[in-house]
Scaffold this motif. Structure first.
Motif, mmCIF file in Angstrom:
data_model
loop_
_atom_site.group_PDB
_atom_site.id
_atom_site.type_symbol
_atom_site.label_atom_id
_atom_site.label_comp_id
_atom_site.label_asym_id
_atom_site.label_seq_id
_atom_site.Cartn_x
_atom_site.Cartn_y
_atom_site.Cartn_z
ATOM 1 N N ILE A 28 0.840 -1.203 0.000
ATOM 2 C CA ILE A 28 0.000 0.000 0.000
ATOM 3 C C ILE A 28 0.874 1.252 0.000
ATOM 4 N N GLY A 29 1.947 1.247 0.764
ATOM 5 C CA GLY A 29 2.859 2.387 0.807
ATOM 6 C C GLY A 29 3.551 2.610 -0.525
ATOM 7 N N LEU A 30 3.961 1.531 -1.173
ATOM 8 C CA LEU A 30 4.600 1.662 -2.487
ATOM 9 C C LEU A 30 3.624 2.233 -3.517
ATOM 10 N N ALA A 31 2.390 1.741 -3.519
ATOM 11 C CA ALA A 31 1.391 2.238 -4.472
ATOM 12 C C ALA A 31 1.084 3.716 -4.214
ATOM 13 N N ALA A 32 0.894 4.071 -2.934
ATOM 14 C CA ALA A 32 0.597 5.468 -2.603
ATOM 15 C C ALA A 32 1.777 6.368 -2.969
ATOM 16 N N GLY A 33 2.986 5.923 -2.715
ATOM 17 C CA GLY A 33 4.172 6.705 -3.066
ATOM 18 C C GLY A 33 4.299 6.898 -4.560
ATOM 19 N N ALA A 45 1.717 12.293 -9.494
ATOM 20 C CA ALA A 45 0.883 13.502 -9.501
ATOM 21 C C ALA A 45 1.742 14.745 -9.284
ATOM 22 N N TYR A 46 2.709 14.655 -8.370
ATOM 23 C CA TYR A 46 3.588 15.793 -8.105
ATOM 24 C C TYR A 46 4.390 16.167 -9.349
#
Length: 71
Positions: free
Chosen positions: A14-19, A25-26
């Motif tokens: 989940i952390g990898l996907a969110a990152g 996006a950034y």
């Protein structure tokens, strides 16, 4: 013990996907706000190629680049 490992792996994914999506996006917003090629750079490139850059032609080329970036 086993549930701790499973939860850890799930949280890592989940952390990898969110990152990934956050960084994407950034960078998209950054490149939209700060295009890699500015009008001055375009003018210099055209002058180096032997073309006389008019403001109308520069505006057209910059608009084409913006349209390509949106696709």
């Amino acid at each position: 013990m086993g549930i701790t490992i499973v939860v850890g792996i799930v949280m890592l994914l989940i952390g990898l996907a969110a990152g990934f999506f956050g960084a994407r996006a950034y960078m998209k917003k950054y490149l939209q706000d700060n295009p890699p090629i500015s009008a001055d750079m375009m003018r210099q490139m055209m002058a180096q190629m032997g073309q006389k850059p008019s403001q109308k032609k520069l505006n057209q080329m910059m608009q084409m680049m913006k349209n390509q970036a949106k696709k």
